[in-house]
Design a protein around this motif. Structure first.
Motif, PDB file in Angstrom:
ATOM      1  N   GLY B 182       0.809  -1.210   0.000  1.00 48.47           N
ATOM      2  CA  GLY B 182       0.000   0.000   0.000  1.00 48.47           C
ATOM      3  C   GLY B 182       0.847   1.268   0.000  1.00 48.47           C
ATOM      4  O   GLY B 182       0.513   2.261  -0.665  1.00 48.47           O
ATOM      5  N   ILE B 183       1.947   1.251   0.716  1.00 50.24           N
ATOM      6  CA  ILE B 183       2.783   2.469   0.767  1.00 50.24           C
ATOM      7  C   ILE B 183       3.807   2.492  -0.366  1.00 50.24           C
ATOM      8  O   ILE B 183       4.582   3.439  -0.502  1.00 50.24           O
ATOM      9  N   GLY B 184       3.826   1.441  -1.210  1.00 51.87           N
ATOM     10  CA  GLY B 184       4.641   1.488  -2.424  1.00 51.87           C
ATOM     11  C   GLY B 184       6.078   1.035  -2.257  1.00 51.87           C
ATOM     12  O   GLY B 184       6.936   1.384  -3.074  1.00 51.87           O
ATOM     13  N   VAL B 185       6.364   0.252  -1.207  1.00 49.95           N
ATOM     14  CA  VAL B 185       7.750  -0.163  -1.008  1.00 49.95           C
ATOM     15  C   VAL B 185       7.908  -1.683  -1.106  1.00 49.95           C
ATOM     16  O   VAL B 185       8.938  -2.229  -0.711  1.00 49.95           O
ATOM     17  N   TYR B 186       6.875  -2.375  -1.634  1.00 45.86           N
ATOM     18  CA  TYR B 186       6.915  -3.844  -1.658  1.00 45.86           C
ATOM     19  C   TYR B 186       7.492  -4.337  -2.977  1.00 45.86           C
ATOM     20  O   TYR B 186       7.005  -3.989  -4.052  1.00 45.86           O
ATOM     21  N   GLY B 187       8.542  -5.150  -2.901  1.00 48.86           N
ATOM     22  CA  GLY B 187       9.140  -5.714  -4.117  1.00 48.86           C
ATOM     23  C   GLY B 187      10.634  -5.464  -4.167  1.00 48.86           C
ATOM     24  O   GLY B 187      11.094  -4.335  -4.008  1.00 48.86           O
ATOM     25  N   ALA B 188      11.395  -6.548  -4.369  1.00 55.62           N
ATOM     26  CA  ALA B 188      12.855  -6.410  -4.356  1.00 55.62           C
ATOM     27  C   ALA B 188      13.415  -6.137  -5.747  1.00 55.62           C
ATOM     28  O   ALA B 188      14.607  -5.874  -5.890  1.00 55.62           O
ATOM     29  N   GLU B 189      12.562  -6.187  -6.757  1.00 56.97           N
ATOM     30  CA  GLU B 189      13.089  -5.955  -8.106  1.00 56.97           C
ATOM     31  C   GLU B 189      13.639  -4.539  -8.209  1.00 56.97           C
ATOM     32  O   GLU B 189      13.201  -3.634  -7.499  1.00 56.97           O
ATOM     33  N   LEU B 190      14.612  -4.356  -9.111  1.00 61.82           N
ATOM     34  CA  LEU B 190      15.344  -3.098  -9.206  1.00 61.82           C
ATOM     35  C   LEU B 190      14.417  -1.898  -9.412  1.00 61.82           C
ATOM     36  O   LEU B 190      14.666  -0.808  -8.887  1.00 61.82           O
ATOM     37  N   ARG B 191      13.328  -2.106 -10.179  1.00 63.94           N
ATOM     38  CA  ARG B 191      12.399  -1.007 -10.447  1.00 63.94           C
ATOM     39  C   ARG B 191      11.816  -0.453  -9.175  1.00 63.94           C
ATOM     40  O   ARG B 191      11.490   0.714  -9.086  1.00 63.94           O
ATOM     41  N   ILE B 192      11.613  -1.353  -8.208  1.00 65.08           N
ATOM     42  CA  ILE B 192      11.022  -0.897  -6.942  1.00 65.08           C
ATOM     43  C   ILE B 192      12.106  -0.699  -5.886  1.00 65.08           C
ATOM     44  O   ILE B 192      12.084   0.257  -5.136  1.00 65.08           O
ATOM     45  N   SER B 193      13.076  -1.601  -5.862  1.00 67.18           N
ATOM     46  CA  SER B 193      14.166  -1.515  -4.883  1.00 67.18           C
ATOM     47  C   SER B 193      13.633  -1.440  -3.459  1.00 67.18           C
ATOM     48  O   SER B 193      14.096  -0.635  -2.651  1.00 67.18           O
ATOM     49  N   GLY B 194      12.624  -2.293  -3.198  1.00 65.32           N
ATOM     50  CA  GLY B 194      11.983  -2.250  -1.895  1.00 65.32           C
ATOM     51  C   GLY B 194      12.162  -3.525  -1.099  1.00 65.32           C
ATOM     52  O   GLY B 194      13.205  -4.188  -1.171  1.00 65.32           O
ATOM     53  N   PHE B 195      11.119  -3.855  -0.325  1.00 65.82           N
ATOM     54  CA  PHE B 195      11.142  -4.959   0.626  1.00 65.82           C
ATOM     55  C   PHE B 195      10.582  -6.217  -0.036  1.00 65.82           C
ATOM     56  O   PHE B 195       9.436  -6.215  -0.484  1.00 65.82           O
ATOM     57  N   SER B 196      11.341  -7.298  -0.068  1.00 64.60           N
ATOM     58  CA  SER B 196      10.850  -8.551  -0.632  1.00 64.60           C
ATOM     59  C   SER B 196       9.871  -9.188   0.350  1.00 64.60           C
ATOM     60  O   SER B 196       9.795  -8.815   1.525  1.00 64.60           O
ATOM     61  N   GLY B 197       9.109 -10.184  -0.161  1.00 63.17           N
ATOM     62  CA  GLY B 197       8.178 -10.911   0.695  1.00 63.17           C
ATOM     63  C   GLY B 197       8.908 -11.597   1.837  1.00 63.17           C
ATOM     64  O   GLY B 197       8.488 -11.513   3.009  1.00 63.17           O
TER      65      GLY B 197
END
Lengths: 475, 475
Positions: B182-197
């Motif tokens: 929801g806050i847009g930080v989910y996902g480890a892929e480079l495009r997102i560079s966020g938090f993986s599951g």
């Protein structure tokens, strides 16, 4: 690209060329025999008149000729006579000043000179006799180190220089002074913040010649220290005078830096001019071209002017100090707001001062990026709260790296409007003496029409020099 | 100003309000029983089909269900099934990949799923069965520490999480994942560079709950280090992973940072969102509003777009890495030239990528202040020589402080023209794979007309998000 020359014409290299330039420079620097005789006549006349005026005055010790006329180091077309009236230390300062003004002016009137009062550390009388400037200055007859007024050192300066002078060095000093004048760094007053006559004399004595001074000077870096007293190392001098680009100890007062007035810019101009002259000698260093009447159009939209009127009668250095303080404060405030201040300058015209600021753009862009705190600081929430629903917010706030950012619409964009608001709100330094002039200052963008108007108000040379931008030795 | 809330409506404070929001959030995060059953049915079907397809293949060890489906930690409306085909270490990498692609796709076809090839560290098969995404991935059956491929760790990850899970924590993980999404930080892929599951699971396990994670996270600073293995101190971890804003050691491989993909921006967004949620809980953190269709007019004249077409078929992270490298190089070059780059973003649309740069002004001022060397450097003369009689010189050179300056007319002023020249001259990084696309890139200023055209090309949501600027939790 070969060595740079200041002039346009073809210049031959080699010793012959240098000698030719120096020969011509000497004609510019050294007074003719007729001029020398005339100055001596005037000096003797003034000296006698002042002696007469102070005869029998209690506390009056002696009257002497000082300065460049006494030393024979004045430069052609700049004849100046300094007559010092020495008082015993028991005389009160106020009484000394009163006597110098009353009797000094009377003495000048007696020999048919016009005169006016001037103020340095204390008031003195400046007179004009033909083309000769005459100063009648009061001082105390004190021992070195027991100075009661700054000018008490002057008679000792005169004696020191005279004791080391010969005819060759006298000419070398005159060349050096003419060079300093020509490149625009001559004068210790705050407006110029350059090299005083006495400093120039000391430098020529130290390096034993004009070219020798230039050769050494062309290698100087800020913090250059020269001890005339055999007391200090360079490191000690730098520690004693930490912010001086140039340090030259006074032979008659080792704790004084004769070069304290020299600004970093004037120092650097001297270094650069020395290098350029040595690599490509030219008479234009002594006899600079006036600034060319440059094309102002590229600068339209970049120049903000501030006109200060009704300035108080104050010693020039006092007034100038306050004006410069205001200018620097305006520069800092403009930069803080996002303006790119490229340069500024000030010129006085009678009792009015014109300030010019060259700014990349007189109008800020419509939007402003505001940098907020790192998200982990407590005020991050305040930043978000302040900008999230604000009317002026265009985009964001967003997070980039560890910080918050927001894009805002600017309420005020013009340099002029902002400056007027800052003055009103006290966000720029408004020094006491010039405060009324600043509060009623005229602030405007320099358009072609305004430029014409300023030229008609006597600022033509100043404007040309500012638009041209180059120091005299690069014109 | 009180605490910030993301929504507009009146929000009551207190525990009751928080519980209400969490209750609603659980309905968003936790699948219905029906969905759970459907996923289990699909998982079993895929697992059986893949087992069937690899039966008797030499070197095939086993086939297992992994990932969020195996753990029961997938979030509602995001059903995904990961089937891992384990091979013995003796099987060559190429053969493994070939078999996974051939037999994996056949297995999916057999159960009526559509499929396509995807590439991470090595190729795998992605299938679609109804609304469920299915991945068939090959790995080696290795011992911890003897990994032959990065995905060899995954079965161990599944086992680790499962061994620590109960129903309460399963829901907490789902809440955390829905929050991250929801806050847009989910996902480890480079495009997102966020938090993986997996990272999110570890964090919830470590802090024993969703709110507990947020409470701790709201106090994080860059360099936050969490050791899941009882091996290192925080200082040791920071020394091991010096540029990671977040460090979380992998319980199945202590030398690996599970959070290595997390960028400083995503890290900071999580910290800020945690603080804002705790101070003012709202469902909008789980179910963000779409960006409002903001007014683009204030940004006209500020947006430069670059459209990269004919991009090569590459693993998403590889392609994205090159695109981001190019963007950063453009940003640096623009800044060096004097542009103020406020932000930029990239979006891919099929085989095309759109880059947007928000720049204070797309045109540089007509004149440029060039800073030269200090006068005492040898190249000072070169600087004077280069600029004194140059056609583009408007004023100067002059000396200010110890340096030379000159005011020049700019030859090129538009961001677009400059970028095209930099690309041509190799003055921006043009990474190998995307070089042809960059060399033929379309570079243009975003006008209202261009904006319409981009919206029609499928970039509407991207443009709205960019113009709005706010992260989802601040909309």
């Amino acid at each position: 690209m070969g060595p740079v020359r200041a002039g346009d014409g073809p210049v031959k290299s080699g010793a012959g060329e240098l000698e030719g330039v120096l020969e011509a420079a000497r004609r510019i620097a050294v007074p003719t025999e007729y001029e020398e005789r005339r100055l001596r006549t005037v000096a003797e006349r003034v000296l006698r008149a002042v002696e007469e005026a102070f005869r029998g005055v209690e506390g009056h010790v002696r009257t002497t000729l000082e300065g460049s006329a006494a030393k024979g180091t004045w430069i052609r077309s700049r004849p100046e006579v300094d007559v010092f009236v020495h008082f015993s230390p028991g005389v009160g300062r106020e009484l000394l000043e009163k006597m110098v003004v009353e009797r000094g002016s009377r003495a000048l009137e007696d020999i048919g000179a016009s005169w006016r009062l001037r103020y340095a550390d204390h008031p003195y009388v400046e007179g004009f006799l033909g083309d000769v400037t005459v100063n009648v200055v009061g001082c105390y007859a004190t021992e070195p180190g027991k100075w009661l007024s700054p000018v008490d050192r002057t008679p000792y300066h005169t004696r020191y220089v005279l004791s080391r002078l010969d005819d060759r060095l006298r000419t070398e000093i005159r060349l050096a002074k003419a060079f300093m004048r020509g490149i625009g760094v001559y004068g210790a007053e705050l407006r110029i913040s350059g090299f005083s006559g006495y400093l120039t004399e000391l430098l020529v004595l130290r390096f034993n010649g004009f070219l020798e001074l230039l050769r050494d000077g062309s290698g100087w870096r800020p913090g250059k220290a020269i001890d005339m007293t055999g007391t200090f190392t360079e490191e000690e001098l730098r520690a004693l005078f930490p912010n001086s680009p140039l340090i030259v100890t006074d032979p008659v007062d080792r704790n004084r830096n004769v070069a304290s007035a020299v600004s970093l810019t004037r120092f650097s101009e001297f270094v650069l001019a020395s290098r350029l002259f040595l690599s490509s000698p030219s008479l234009s260093f002594f006899d600079p071209r006036p600034p060319s009447r440059g094309d102002v159009r590229p600068l339209l939209g970049c120049l903000m002017a501030v006109r200060l009127r009704d300035l108080p009668s104050l010693p020039a250095d006092t007034l100038w100090g306050e004006v410069l303080k205001f200018c620097r404060s305006v520069e800092r405030r403009l930069q803080k707001e996002g303006f790119v201040v490229r340069r500024w300058a000030a010129e006085s015209n009678g009792d009015e001062v014109l300030l010019l600021f060259d700014i990349e753009s007189l109008e800020l862009p419509p939007l402003e990026l505001r940098v907020g705190p790192p998200v982990w600081l407590r005020n991050a929430e305040d930043f978000v709260g302040e900008h999230l629903r604000d009317q002026l917010t265009v985009a964001g706030p967003w997070v980039s790296g560890e910080r918050l950012y927001v894009l805002k619409r600017r309420a005020l964009r013009s340099a002029r409007d902002l400056l007027l608001r800052w003055i009103e709100r006290g966000e720029v330094s408004v020094p006491k003496d010039v405060a009324p002039s600043i509060r009623s200052a005229e602030v405007f963008e320099v358009t072609e029409e305004r430029l014409r108007e300023l030229r008609e108000s006597g600022y033509s040379a100043f404007l040309d020099a500012f638009i041209d931008g180059r120091p005299p030795f690069l014109r």
